[in-house]
Design an enzyme around this catalytic site. Structure first.
Site, mmCIF file in Angstrom:
data_model
loop_
_atom_site.group_PDB
_atom_site.id
_atom_site.type_symbol
_atom_site.label_atom_id
_atom_site.label_comp_id
_atom_site.label_asym_id
_atom_site.label_seq_id
_atom_site.Cartn_x
_atom_site.Cartn_y
_atom_site.Cartn_z
ATOM 1 N N SER A 69 19.897 -39.195 0.156
ATOM 2 C CA SER A 69 21.018 -40.088 0.437
ATOM 3 C C SER A 69 22.061 -40.011 -0.675
ATOM 4 O O SER A 69 21.734 -39.715 -1.822
ATOM 5 C CB SER A 69 20.530 -41.529 0.544
ATOM 6 O OG SER A 69 19.450 -41.619 1.442
HETATM 7 N N1 SAH Z 1 14.934 -41.851 -0.116
HETATM 8 C C1 SAH Z 1 15.051 -40.426 0.029
HETATM 9 C C2 SAH Z 1 15.902 -40.018 1.210
HETATM 10 C C3 SAH Z 1 14.994 -39.610 2.273
HETATM 11 S S1 SAH Z 1 15.676 -39.026 3.785
HETATM 12 C C4 SAH Z 1 15.524 -39.763 -1.231
HETATM 13 O O1 SAH Z 1 15.814 -40.446 -2.213
HETATM 14 O O2 SAH Z 1 15.557 -38.544 -1.230
HETATM 15 C C5 SAH Z 1 14.547 -39.784 4.897
HETATM 16 C C6 SAH Z 1 13.095 -39.385 4.755
HETATM 17 O O3 SAH Z 1 12.367 -40.164 5.704
HETATM 18 C C7 SAH Z 1 12.800 -37.920 5.099
HETATM 19 O O4 SAH Z 1 12.154 -37.316 4.019
HETATM 20 C C8 SAH Z 1 11.884 -38.024 6.317
HETATM 21 O O5 SAH Z 1 10.898 -37.007 6.373
HETATM 22 C C9 SAH Z 1 11.261 -39.406 6.134
HETATM 23 N N2 SAH Z 1 10.722 -40.036 7.340
HETATM 24 C C10 SAH Z 1 11.206 -40.046 8.608
HETATM 25 N N3 SAH Z 1 10.384 -40.731 9.425
HETATM 26 C C11 SAH Z 1 9.346 -41.177 8.658
HETATM 27 C C12 SAH Z 1 8.150 -41.928 8.928
HETATM 28 N N4 SAH Z 1 7.859 -42.378 10.149
HETATM 29 N N5 SAH Z 1 7.321 -42.182 7.901
HETATM 30 C C13 SAH Z 1 7.575 -41.733 6.641
HETATM 31 N N6 SAH Z 1 8.675 -41.010 6.325
HETATM 32 C C14 SAH Z 1 9.557 -40.722 7.328
#
Ligand code: SAH
Length: 218
Positions: A69
């Site tokens: 993000s």
């Molecule tokens: N906070 C993160 C941004 C992550 S983007 C950072 O600082 O980099 C969103 C993430 O959510 C992705 O890695 C994706 O794989 C994860 N995601 C999506 N659905 C999910 C679920 N049901 N459980 C756990 N993670 C999930």
């Protein structure tokens, strides 16, 4: 702390200071959040090929179709969740590269973060180890069910957009706790959910753009 990616200019404290100044201009006011963002080197979490953009206010690809993000949204979500109060136990859904978990670890006593994509989970774990972040625990799991064995949480942040709030997460929010998540499919907005003794209060905030929350592990 090791000095990976150093010597290319973007690792300097000055570059990070500029990011913090930009976050202020964009409206982030919580000094604790700004200090936490200042303390965590974002370039460590980003592919070397992209690290010259690590302190730009943009989202960047993480691999596996996922994105880290943009710094503003990380700061904004944490500011809303914190609401000026110290955090004890926090849950993040969607670890991605682990950057937001590292920022949260500066502000909360215990951080738990759940990721459904195994290689992302493994890479985030190695980054947090490299930075010696000791109070963040990562789990390879489907975040839709939260972590009932660790709950209640006084803060929950979702880094992926859901079309509805997962019931398990509502139940795992402590009374007095705050959850911040992107809601919606095409049109998404940030949603704040506060749990009171009598129930939940939902507040709709600004429009956002996140990858979708998926089901199951990958
Ligand atoms: N906070 C993160 C941004 C992550 S983007 C950072 O600082 O980099 C969103 C993430 O959510 C992705 O890695 C994706 O794989 C994860 N995601 C999506 N659905 C999910 C679920 N049901 N459980 C756990 N993670 C999930």
């Amino acid at each position: 702390m090791n000095v990976r990616h150093s010597g290319i200019g973007m690792t300097s404290q000055r570059t990070r200071n500029r990011l913090i100044e930009r976050l202020r201009v964009q409206g982030i006011q919580d000094e604790m959040v700004l200090a936490a963002m200042n303390a965590v080197p974002r370039h460590i979490f980003i592919d070397e090929a992209l690290s010259s953009r690590a302190y730009d206010d943009v989202s960047l690809p993480l691999g596996f179709g996922q994105t880290i993000s943009q710094p503003y949204i990380v700061a904004r979500m944490i500011e809303i969740m914190r609401d000026g109060s110290p955090l004890n136990r926090v849950l993040e859904i969607g670890t991605g590269c682990g950057y937001q978990a590292a920022v949260l670890a500066q502000l909360a006593r215990e951080v738990y973060s759940v990721e459904r994509v195994k290689p992302l989970y493994e890479r985030a774990a190695s980054y947090l180890k490299e930075l010696q972040v000791a109070n963040a625990t990562l789990r390879y799991a489907d975040g839709n069910t939260g972590l009932p064995e660790i709950a209640p949480f006084d803060g929950i942040i979702m880094a992926a957009a859901a079309t509805h709030v997962p019931q398990a997460l509502l139940e795992q929010l402590a009374v007095g706790g705050r959850m911040v998540l992107p809601l919606g499919a095409q049109e998404q907005y940030l949603c704040l959910i506060e749990r009171h003794a009598q129930g939940y209060r939902e507040t709709r905030l600004e429009a956002v753009r996140f990858v979708p929350l998926l089901m199951g592990k990958a």
